[in-house]
Write a protein that holds these residues in place. Structure first.
Motif, PDB file in Angstrom:
ATOM      1  N   THR B  58       0.821  -1.205   0.000  1.00 39.90           N
ATOM      2  CA  THR B  58       0.000   0.000   0.000  1.00 39.90           C
ATOM      3  C   THR B  58       0.860   1.262   0.000  1.00 39.90           C
ATOM      4  O   THR B  58       0.366   2.363  -0.224  1.00 39.90           O
ATOM      5  N   GLN B  60       2.363   2.818   2.462  1.00 32.96           N
ATOM      6  CA  GLN B  60       2.245   3.733   3.600  1.00 32.96           C
ATOM      7  C   GLN B  60       3.317   3.358   4.619  1.00 32.96           C
ATOM      8  O   GLN B  60       3.261   2.287   5.213  1.00 32.96           O
ATOM      9  N   ARG B 132       0.518  11.925   5.368  1.00 34.97           N
ATOM     10  CA  ARG B 132       1.129  11.159   4.276  1.00 34.97           C
ATOM     11  C   ARG B 132       2.646  11.204   4.400  1.00 34.97           C
ATOM     12  O   ARG B 132       3.196  12.069   5.053  1.00 34.97           O
ATOM     13  N   ILE B 202      -2.871   2.756  -4.846  1.00 39.98           N
ATOM     14  CA  ILE B 202      -2.617   3.855  -3.915  1.00 39.98           C
ATOM     15  C   ILE B 202      -1.119   4.135  -3.824  1.00 39.98           C
ATOM     16  O   ILE B 202      -0.678   5.267  -3.792  1.00 39.98           O
ATOM     17  N   LYS B 203      -0.346   3.059  -3.807  1.00 36.76           N
ATOM     18  CA  LYS B 203       1.103   3.230  -3.717  1.00 36.76           C
ATOM     19  C   LYS B 203       1.643   3.944  -4.957  1.00 36.76           C
ATOM     20  O   LYS B 203       2.443   4.849  -4.846  1.00 36.76           O
ATOM     21  N   ASP B 205       0.031   5.776  -7.382  1.00 36.73           N
ATOM     22  CA  ASP B 205      -0.453   7.127  -7.651  1.00 36.73           C
ATOM     23  C   ASP B 205      -1.772   7.347  -6.915  1.00 36.73           C
ATOM     24  O   ASP B 205      -2.823   6.907  -7.357  1.00 36.73           O
ATOM     25  N   GLU B 206      -1.677   8.045  -5.803  1.00 37.85           N
ATOM     26  CA  GLU B 206      -2.861   8.195  -4.982  1.00 37.85           C
ATOM     27  C   GLU B 206      -3.947   9.025  -5.660  1.00 37.85           C
ATOM     28  O   GLU B 206      -5.136   8.704  -5.567  1.00 37.85           O
ATOM     29  N   GLU B 210      -7.790   7.768  -6.578  1.00 39.17           N
ATOM     30  CA  GLU B 210      -9.045   8.472  -6.271  1.00 39.17           C
ATOM     31  C   GLU B 210      -9.866   8.636  -7.548  1.00 39.17           C
ATOM     32  O   GLU B 210     -11.085   8.487  -7.540  1.00 39.17           O
ATOM     33  N   THR B 216      -9.365   5.887  -0.997  1.00 43.56           N
ATOM     34  CA  THR B 216      -7.984   5.596  -0.592  1.00 43.56           C
ATOM     35  C   THR B 216      -7.858   5.503   0.931  1.00 43.56           C
ATOM     36  O   THR B 216      -7.146   4.660   1.449  1.00 43.56           O
ATOM     37  N   TYR B 217      -8.586   6.370   1.617  1.00 42.73           N
ATOM     38  CA  TYR B 217      -8.544   6.380   3.072  1.00 42.73           C
ATOM     39  C   TYR B 217      -8.989   5.014   3.626  1.00 42.73           C
ATOM     40  O   TYR B 217      -8.323   4.397   4.452  1.00 42.73           O
ATOM     41  N   LYS B 220      -6.545   2.153   2.844  1.00 41.73           N
ATOM     42  CA  LYS B 220      -5.373   2.188   3.732  1.00 41.73           C
ATOM     43  C   LYS B 220      -5.744   1.602   5.093  1.00 41.73           C
ATOM     44  O   LYS B 220      -4.984   0.857   5.700  1.00 41.73           O
TER      45      LYS B 220
END
Ligand SMILES: Nc1ncnc2c1ncn2[C@@H]1O[C@H](COP(=O)(O)OP(=O)(O)OP(=O)(O)O)[C@@H](O)[C@H]1O
Ligand SMILES: [Mg+2]
Lengths: 258, 349
Positions: B58, B60, B132, B202-203, B205-206, B210, B216-217, B220
């Motif tokens: 992901t 993050q 982020r 998400i990793k 290109d966030e 979207e 995305t929230y 994660k």
């Protein structure tokens, strides 16, 4: 009822007014163009409609419902899909995966159901793979389905981004400079592609483009922005001869020259 | 889709059986030392594979796994210790009710450890994913430390700095490898599902994620919570292997070790996380000699405890500079790949 109805949209970045009092009505099935010199605020308009920026002022109604202030993913789910001026594909994923991801927002399987591969997910996964393949056929990319997305040449990446946007099941498609970086024959293909998908998927299209030949040919209506302000709107042939528009573009040329 | 799906499923079953057979052999013929290392490897596989889900897949950069491992270790230990044992251990302040009277079977304590850690991850996710990049790393680092400090100071729950002793040695090779296999299986499946694809999106290109309608929230949160769940279980297994736990066990150092493992294996690759766990645990044992005094013939170097970690840190720096993608990059092991390498036929797409 219009598909999109934008009223008095204004976006300020600190002291800079990027877009000022922008108004727009899009009827179902229309292809409308947004043009203007560099930095006029075109992408900013897209970013507000697609939920990337929260407008400083104004309202956005999509199919009669207010959407300003909603998150980008919610707006996509509501039925507005976009492409980006500077192509944004998922670089390490394959071409077909890039499109399959577009279907994800509409699946009914839960997180657990997908992890455990329950029957519902198996069916949905199959449908996603088939749907993605069909869209790749639509944009003529089946032969590169399993290649890495960013290994494609520019023109194909642009088409892939359109396929990915279509996978989300939109009613309104926002295309930010779809012909940028394409040669004349690719641009012609793109033109045909947009006309075809509008028909097949019953889309309304709102696009930004600098290629005037392309814009004049495909758009039924144009809006012209300069320094954030709408300086003209109407059918292409009128816009072509509008003195304010010519001045705005000439001004740009003069600025560039000296 | 894959024409070799049936063959591959069969190979996976056979492979799993082979691993279990080796576990059985090691369990009955291995020395205590070897069994211990194999247990460590399995637990590190669980921790690394789940850590990789949030950091590698992901994208993050969480630095909080030590918090979840700690919570899992404490939860499961407090559940398996008998009331009598708790009464003896908690000498400064008695253990609070109802923890003081509850005793559950090992498996229940492990599942509870997973759930409690998942719950912590879920709650932590709300503030964490408002940030982020570097900020997220710092916030999670802070949370990891907070949990350790809480463990140190809630005397009546964790027994403070004294920690918990006399935890039953329930963790056998069957438990540890059983859970390792289940973790690998589930996490690999998750990653291959469209939820996993969304996490990868998400990793990469966030903003684009979207744009294709991915919340995305929420995704994660899913990755973080799942990761917390397995880390909690790993913590429970760890506690019942080493039988004594205290807050000092769950410092940032633990996170750092896991980080080395997943970076070494290749951020984003489950296969890499498994390989990394192997190499790290094995290599760590092998490198023990550097902590001890060394006789070079002409001169004797006194033992420097902690020298191993210096070497590991150097390896991490080396990887970051020269081989940033680790062993596997983001690739995964697959039977198709292996059969291709071995020249065993099989239909291609
Ligand atoms: N996030 C932001 N923060 C501050 N200023 C911004 C931001 N986004 C856009 N701007 C400014 O707003 C103005 C309009 O930018 P925008 O990208 O909308 O132009 P554009 O019409 O799309 O131009 P181009 O044809 O070059 O793509 C520019 O002056 C730009 O610098
Ligand atoms: Mg722009």
């Amino acid at each position: 009822m219009s598909v999109l109805s934008v009223g008095h949209l204004t976006m300020k970045f600190g002291g800079l007014v990027a877009v000022n009092d922008f108004n727009l009505e899009l009827e179902k099935g229309e292809i409308v163009g947004l043009i203007g010199p560099n930095g006029a605020g075109k992408t900013t308009v897209f970013n507000m409609i697609a939920g990337y920026y929260v407008p400083t002022e104004g309202s956005i109604l999509f199919q009669g419902r207010p959407i300003q202030g909603r998150k980008a993913n919610q707006i996509t789910k509501a039925g507005i899909a976009r492409t980006f001026q500077n192509i944004r594909l998922f670089s390490e994923l394959s071409v077909i995966e890039n499109v399959m991801i577009g279907f994800h927002c509409r699946i009914r399987s839960t997180f657990l159901g997908a992890t455990l591969k329950l029957p519902l997910y198996r069916r949905e996964e199959k449908r996603m793979a088939e749907g993605a393949m069909k869209l790749l056929e639509e944009v003529d990319l089946t032969d590169v389905a399993h290649e890495k997305a960013t290994s494609l040449p520019y023109g194909k990446q642009r088409r892939l981004e359109i396929a990915r946007a279509l996978a989300t099941g939109p009613a309104l498609l926002l295309l930010d400079e779809p012909a940028a970086g394409m040669n004349p024959s690719e641009t012609q293909d793109l033109l045909q592609l947009i006309l075809r998908i509008r028909k097949d998927y019953e889309l309304t299209v709102f696009l930004i483009e600098h290629d005037m030949k392309f814009v004049m040919e495909i758009c039924e209506r144009l809006k012209v922005l300069d320094y954030g302000t709408t300086i003209a709107e109407g059918p292409p042939h009128e816009i072509q001869n509008n003195p304010r528009v010519i001045e705005a573009y000439l001004g740009e040329v003069q600025r560039a020259q000296g | 889709m894959d024409p070799n799906a049936n063959r591959n499923a069969l190979l996976s079953v056979l492979g799993t059986m082979l691993v279990l057979a080796m576990v059985h052999l090691a369990g009955s013929h291995g020395t205590e030392y070897q069994i211990r290392i194999l247990n460590n490897i399995a637990i590190f596989i669980i921790l690394a594979v789940s850590y990789n889900l949030i950091n590698g897949v992901t994208g993050q950069f969480s630095l909080a796994p030590n918090a979840f491992v700690a919570l899992g270790a404490y939860t499961s230990s407090l559940l398996t210790l008998t009331p009598a044992e708790k009464e003896i251990s908690f000498i400064i302040e008695p253990c609070i009710w109802p923890l003081s009277v509850i005793t559950t079977p090992f498996i229940v304590s492990l599942v509870a450890a997973g759930l409690v850690s998942a719950l912590l991850a879920f709650a932590m996710g709300f503030p964490v994913f408002r940030t982020r990049g570097d900020y997220l790393a710092i916030v999670t680092l802070g949370f990891g430390e907070v949990v350790r400090v809480i463990a140190n100071n809630t005397q009546s729950i964790t027994n403070g700095p004294l920690g918990l002793k006399g935890i039953a040695e329930h963790t056998t090779l069957w438990w540890s490898w059983g859970f390792a296999i289940v973790t690998i299986f589930l996490v690999a499946r998750l990653i291959r599902s469209s939820y996993g694809m969304a996490m990868k999106a998400i990793k990469y290109d966030e903003a684009a994620a979207e744009a294709v309608g991915i919340n995305t929230y929420w995704h994660k949160m899913l990755a973080f919570t799942t990761s917390g769940f397995f880390q909690g279980i790993g913590g429970g297994l760890l506690a019942h292997l080493i039988t004594t736990i205290s807050p000092t066990l769950f410092t940032f150092f633990l996170t750092f070790n896991l980080l080395i493992i997943i970076v070494m294996g290749g951020l984003g690759s489950t296969t890499g996380a498994v390989l990394g766990a192997f190499l790290f645990t094995w290599g760590g044992e092998w490198l023990r000699f550097v902590d001890e005094p060394m006789d070079l013939g002409f001169t004797e170097i006194p033992g420097i405890p902690g020298m191993r970690m210096v070497i590991f840190s150097c390896i991490l720096i080396f990887i970051m500079i020269f081989a940033r993608h680790g062993i596997m990059r983001t690739r995964e092991f697959s039977w198709n790949w292996l059969c291709g390498k071995l020249g065993i036929g099989g239909r291609l797409r």
